[in-house]
Scaffold this active site. Structure first.
Site, PDB file in Angstrom:
ATOM      1  N   HIS A  69       6.158  -2.729   3.571  1.00 24.75           N
ATOM      2  CA  HIS A  69       6.371  -2.022   2.466  1.00 24.75           C
ATOM      3  C   HIS A  69       7.613  -2.624   1.991  1.00 24.75           C
ATOM      4  CE1 HIS A  69       3.584   1.539   2.388  1.00 24.75           C
ATOM      5  NE2 HIS A  69       3.638   1.128   3.484  1.00 24.75           N
ATOM      6  N   GLU A  92       9.809  -1.401   6.093  1.00 27.35           N
ATOM      7  CA  GLU A  92      10.391  -1.138   4.863  1.00 27.35           C
ATOM      8  C   GLU A  92      11.213  -2.690   4.706  1.00 27.35           C
ATOM      9  OE1 GLU A  92       9.950   0.624   2.222  1.00 27.35           O
ATOM     10  OE2 GLU A  92       9.004   2.558   3.313  1.00 27.35           O
TER      11      GLU A  92
HETATM   12  O1  0X9 Z   1       6.938   6.683   1.233  1.00 23.60           O
HETATM   13  C1  0X9 Z   1       6.192   5.711   1.461  1.00 23.60           C
HETATM   14  O2  0X9 Z   1       5.160   5.780   1.404  1.00 23.60           O
HETATM   15  C2  0X9 Z   1       7.226   4.741   2.162  1.00 23.60           C
HETATM   16  N1  0X9 Z   1       8.234   4.125   1.372  1.00 23.60           N
HETATM   17  S1  0X9 Z   1       7.998   3.323   0.042  1.00 23.60           S
HETATM   18  O3  0X9 Z   1       9.331   3.332  -0.629  1.00 23.60           O
HETATM   19  N2  0X9 Z   1       7.589   2.049   0.646  1.00 23.60           N
HETATM   20  O4  0X9 Z   1       7.060   4.154  -0.597  1.00 23.60           O
HETATM   21  C3  0X9 Z   1       7.729   5.370   3.683  1.00 23.60           C
HETATM   22  C4  0X9 Z   1       6.920   5.909   4.589  1.00 23.60           C
HETATM   23  C5  0X9 Z   1       7.528   6.712   5.494  1.00 23.60           C
HETATM   24  N3  0X9 Z   1       6.384   7.597   6.228  1.00 23.60           N
HETATM   25  C6  0X9 Z   1       5.712   7.123   7.007  1.00 23.60           C
HETATM   26  N4  0X9 Z   1       5.758   5.781   7.395  1.00 23.60           N
HETATM   27  N5  0X9 Z   1       5.029   7.893   7.575  1.00 23.60           N
HETATM   28 ZN    ZN Z   2       5.857   1.438  -0.197  1.00 19.00          ZN
END
Ligand code: 0X9
Ligand code: ZN
Ligand code: CA
Length: 448
Positions: free
Chosen positions: A323, A396
């Protein structure tokens, strides 16, 4: 334990003021001139979401309450966050008593003639791959390295685009009894850098086989799966007007609503919708969908992962879902703040943390359990671990904050993808026995 280190804040007041000042006249123009309507729409579509700095939220609990407004949290700081929110969501955040400051929008591209569709990323971004360009690049690599790389269409997106799984291994056409590792990218449409990450890995791992000893050894002893684009419809939609739309979800319509899209990373079939970590409102950024795995893209990849169960054993041992942004290495669970509990023993947690911290030391990201950010339910890493016992991480990527947010210029691509080379190689190397990271290989990885 919930103590957080956070990158420093920065200011962008001037640009925010400028973009506000520009918005009105352009919108007014659009009323009477059909030929400028599309360009104007692209420049100042009132429906497009914006990023805001929200001052106040300081804990995971406060951030979890904040995402209940339907906004998505993009950056986490000590006493503030950056969110992406549409007009209604921003108003709701304001009603929570927080102060909002609008941040600059992604750069405007060249004007687009009415009805036409843009074929490429705008200037400064042309090195990013559109879906067609990525497909071409991948097909070229498959043709060049047929013994090492094979392509499978594992299903199609809502709009009918192919979702691909690339396999990399020596003797790639044979299913050998080797630890398998999965890399996925682009669940969220606006996170284009993650497709570049997947393409970098495909290129690096094929090109260096036979010359780089570490990569050669890994391809000889692992089976690597790369799903470079989980959300091709969303990605194409995000660039289709020449003005980035800050789109997050897929492009699946919602029954009984004019709002489009499901947040794929809230749609996976583990603890789906359990814990205030997603939204039931189709207009929200984190809409979880009407049912677990209701999104075709999630179904396709879930089915693919299930297909890697051979002889009753999941072959995939470790995974990274890429991400952007914030420069984090995250591990499960996201649905709870607890470090251990049902589905996560102390040794399992310690293994996640040990591998995660080592990877983070290599790329300079910050390692933490994903719920430290805010609660998420139905995320892919929780499903991969909770349902399939895959040591699954979320990266991320760049930037940490500032640096263009979801839309860094293409000049950063080489540095910010190769930055994760070492972490990826580490995860591949550990995949035969992740518990080695806590010195418990004798206990958990005895050869049967
Ligand atoms: O919110 C999300 O899906 C992720 N951040 S984003 O800014 N790319 O949308 C973080 C996800 C964190 N939670 C897990 N990895 N379970
Ligand atoms: Zn994301
Ligand atoms: Ca195999």
């Amino acid at each position: 334990m919930r103590l957080r280190r956070i990158p420093g804040g920065r200011t962008t007041v001037l640009a925010a003021v400028l973009s506000l000042a520009l918005a009105a006249p352009i919108a007014a123009q659009a009323q009477d001139s059909p030929t400028t309507a599309v360009a104007a729409h692209a420049a100042a579509d009132p429906e497009l979401p914006h990023q805001y700095e929200v001052t106040g939220p300081a804990t995971s609990a406060e951030r979890t309450a904040l995402v209940a407004t339907g906004a998505a949290v993009d950056e986490v700081h000590a006493r503030s966050v950056v969110v992406t929110a549409d007009r209604a969501q921003a108003a709701q955040v304001r009603r929570l008593g927080y102060r909002l400051r609008k941040l600059p929008d992604p750069p405007a591209a060249r004007p687009v003639s009415p009805g036409s569709r843009v074929k490429d990323f705008p200037a400064g971004y042309t090195k990013y791959h559109t879906y067609a360009e990525a497909t071409k690049e991948i097909d070229g690599l498959v043709a060049k390295y047929p013994a090492l790389l094979s392509k499978q269409v594992i299903g199609t997106s809502h709009e009918g685009r192919d979702i691909l799984a690339l396999k990399l291994s020596k003797n790639v056409t044979k299913d050998e009894d080797e630890p398998e590792v999965l890399f996925t990218a682009h669940q969220h449409a606006r996170e284009h850098l993650t497709v570049e990450m997947a393409l970098y890995l495909l290129d690096e791992l094929t090109a260096k086989y036979g010359s780089d000893a570490r990569i050669t050894k890994l391809l000889d002893s692992r089976e690597i799966w790369i799903v470079p684009d989980l959300n091709p419809d969303g990605g194409e939609y995000d660039i289709a007007t020449g003005q980035f739309r800050s789109w997050r979800k897929n492009r699946q319509p919602n029954a009984g609503s004019s709002e489009v899209g499901t947040d794929l990373n809230r749609n996976w079939d583990f603890k789906w919708g359990c814990c205030d970590g997603s939204s039931g409102d189709p207009g929200d950024e984190t809409y979880r969908g009407p049912a677990a795995a209701s999104a075709p893209e999630v179904q396709v990849v879930s089915k693919f992962v299930h297909s890697r169960v051979v002889g009753g054993k999941q072959q995939i041992k470790a995974a990274v879902d890429f991400h952007t942004y914030s420069e984090l290495v995250l591990w499960p669970f996201g649905f709870t703040h607890d470090e251990t509990g049902p589905g996560m023993t102390q040794d399992e947690h310690d293994t996640f943390a040990a591998i995660g911290k080592k990877m983070a030391a290599s790329n300079g990201y910050t390692p933490e359990q994903s719920s430290e950010l805010y609660i998420t339910d139905g995320a892919i890493d929780d499903w991969l671990w909770g349902d399939q016992k895959v040591f699954a991480y979320t990266f991320e990527m760049y930037p940490s904050s500032g640096g263009g947010g979801f839309y860094p210029k293409d000049s950063v691509i080489p540095k910010e993808t190769s930055r994760n080379r070492e972490a990826v190689l580490q995860l591949l190397e550990t995949a035969d026995c992740p518990y080695r990271a806590i010195g418990k290989q004798e206990q958990y990885c005895k050869q049967g």
